[in-house]
Design an enzyme around this catalytic site. Structure first.
Site, PDB file in Angstrom:
ATOM      1  N   SER A 297      -3.259  -8.691  -0.412  1.00 19.74           N
ATOM      2  CA  SER A 297      -3.714  -7.781  -1.462  1.00 19.74           C
ATOM      3  C   SER A 297      -3.769  -8.569  -2.772  1.00 19.74           C
ATOM      4  CB  SER A 297      -2.723  -6.619  -1.602  1.00 19.74           C
ATOM      5  OG  SER A 297      -1.492  -7.146  -2.055  1.00 19.74           O
TER       6      SER A 297
ATOM      7  N   ASP B 110      -7.588  -7.934   0.987  1.00 17.81           N
ATOM      8  CA  ASP B 110      -7.408  -6.490   1.172  1.00 17.81           C
ATOM      9  C   ASP B 110      -7.605  -5.777  -0.176  1.00 17.81           C
ATOM     10  OD1 ASP B 110      -6.649  -4.182   2.580  1.00 17.81           O
ATOM     11  OD2 ASP B 110      -4.515  -4.461   2.115  1.00 17.81           O
TER      12      ASP B 110
ATOM     13  N   GLU C  72     -15.013   0.540   1.370  1.00 14.19           N
ATOM     14  CA  GLU C  72     -14.337   1.814   1.693  1.00 14.19           C
ATOM     15  C   GLU C  72     -15.173   2.972   1.199  1.00 14.19           C
ATOM     16  OE1 GLU C  72     -10.132   1.910   0.972  1.00 14.19           O
ATOM     17  OE2 GLU C  72     -10.229   3.940   0.170  1.00 14.19           O
TER      18      GLU C  72
ATOM     19  N   GLY D  34      -3.916   2.403   6.301  1.00 11.06           N
ATOM     20  CA  GLY D  34      -2.765   3.311   6.275  1.00 11.06           C
ATOM     21  C   GLY D  34      -2.144   3.569   7.633  1.00 11.06           C
TER      22      GLY D  34
ATOM     23  N   ASN E 283      -5.240  -1.547  10.001  1.00  9.59           N
ATOM     24  CA  ASN E 283      -4.544  -2.171   8.860  1.00  9.59           C
ATOM     25  C   ASN E 283      -3.101  -1.683   8.753  1.00  9.59           C
ATOM     26  OD1 ASN E 283      -7.042  -3.193   8.182  1.00  9.59           O
ATOM     27  ND2 ASN E 283      -6.832  -2.715   6.014  1.00  9.59           N
TER      28      ASN E 283
ATOM     29  N   THR F  96       2.893  -1.297   4.963  1.00  6.39           N
ATOM     30  CA  THR F  96       4.180  -0.731   4.537  1.00  6.39           C
ATOM     31  C   THR F  96       5.310  -0.931   5.553  1.00  6.39           C
ATOM     32  OG1 THR F  96       3.004   0.890   3.231  1.00  6.39           O
ATOM     33  CG2 THR F  96       5.277   1.413   3.756  1.00  6.39           C
TER      34      THR F  96
HETATM   35  P1  13P Z   1      -0.015   1.001   5.137  1.00  3.59           P
HETATM   36  O1  13P Z   1       0.700   0.307   4.037  1.00  3.59           O
HETATM   37  O2  13P Z   1       0.064   2.456   5.054  1.00  3.59           O
HETATM   38  O3  13P Z   1       0.344   0.450   6.483  1.00  3.59           O
HETATM   39  O4  13P Z   1      -1.578   0.658   4.922  1.00  3.59           O
HETATM   40  C1  13P Z   1      -1.985  -0.681   4.959  1.00  3.59           C
HETATM   41  C2  13P Z   1      -3.404  -0.827   4.588  1.00  3.59           C
HETATM   42  O5  13P Z   1      -4.224   0.024   4.854  1.00  3.59           O
HETATM   43  C3  13P Z   1      -3.777  -2.057   3.902  1.00  3.59           C
HETATM   44  O6  13P Z   1      -5.101  -2.033   3.492  1.00  3.59           O
END
Ligand code: 13P
Length: 271
Positions: free
Chosen positions: A47, A79, A131, A201, A222, A225
């Site tokens: 990121s 990302d 996106e 996510g 992806n 977290t």
């Molecule tokens: P999470 O952090 O919810 O796993 O999402 C990661 C993501 O979509 C990175 O682009």
């Protein structure tokens, strides 16, 4: 094989690649140990915050050297690139794939910015992801309208992207309640475009829903977290009652926790 080719190939075959964010040497090593153990290919994502933390050149150099060291087929992806400038910097640094995220802009503005990124990337033959339909970022409301199939078709045709991140009940960060992906909408989108479809996510999405999403047309999953969480939680517990200062004795256990998590994810998505 380039990432663009691999993703197109997986999209045709109905398979998915796991794309995991890394933050430092330790999380990167954890991911590669998992890919090696399961003989899987892997997308390594960065990121903008991670690029600010590591530096673009050190980040990509570290990823490339580690892919070679572990003999893993993998690629480096930007990302959620928020500007054309960061996309250009990553292209120049040799990224295999870039995401331009103008999803918070109007539909027309999203198309305009994304087209610009596609034009730039054409000189580098890399994968371009964008996106459409907003996927909530950390601490934003998770109740969001899913991407419409008509919009997705129009957006892909107008921009020429290779991969599209869609909103189907997913959001970034941990979920407040168990998510229920809109598989019906995913199938509608899959029916109107050949573009690779990306599920952002994925932390906290139950395994059966991830597998159903892949069977219904998702080809890039992806994850961020859960990796960050397990690494830090493990470190916290290791250090709670310890005065160990040799980080080379502490970090390996946190790396192992990341590896264990990613092996499970890879076994879930390699169906
Ligand atoms: P999470 O952090 O919810 O796993 O999402 C990661 C993501 O979509 C990175 O682009």
């Amino acid at each position: 094989m380039t990432m663009k080719e691999k993703l197109a190939d997986f999209t045709k075959q109905g398979k998915a690649l796991l794309a995991v964010n890394f933050y430092n040497f330790e999380t990167l090593k954890g991911l590669l140990l998992a890919a090696k153990a399961t003989n899987s290919s892997l997308i390594l994502q960065l990121s903008e915050s991670s690029l600010n933390y590591l530096g673009i050149e050190p980040a990509i150099a570290m990823a490339r050297v580690m892919l070679k060291e572990f003999d893993v087929e993998g690629w480096v992806h930007l990302d959620h690139g928020s500007s054309i400038e960061i996309v250009q910097q990553c292209l120049d640094a040799g990224f295999d794939s870039v995401m331009i995220d103008a999803s918070e802009k109007s539909f027309d503005e999203n198309i305009r910015i994304t087209k610009e990124a596609v034009k730039l990337a054409a000189n580098y033959n890399v994968n371009v992801e964008a996106e459409l339909g907003y996927i909530a970022k950390l601490n934003q409301s998770q109740k969001i309208e899913p991407t419409s199939a008509d919009d997705a078709k129009h957006f892909v045709e107008a921009t020429g992207i290779n991969a599209l991140a869609i909103a189907i009940g997913n959001s970034h960060g941990f979920y407040k309640e168990t998510p229920k992906l809109r598989i019906d909408r995913l199938k509608e989108i899959r029916d109107v475009t050949n573009c690779a479809l990306v599920l952002h996510g994925s932390s906290g999405i139950p395994d059966d829903q991830l597998q159903l999403a892949i069977r219904s047309g998702i080809s890039k999953i992806n994850l961020a977290t859960e990796t960050k969480n397990i690494f830090m939680k493990k470190l916290q517990s290791l250090l709670a009652d310890s005065d160990e200062i040799d980080l080379r004795k502490v970090f390996p256990k946190a790396i192992d926790a990341v590896t264990e998590l990613i092996i499970k994810k890879l076994n879930t998505i390699n169906i």
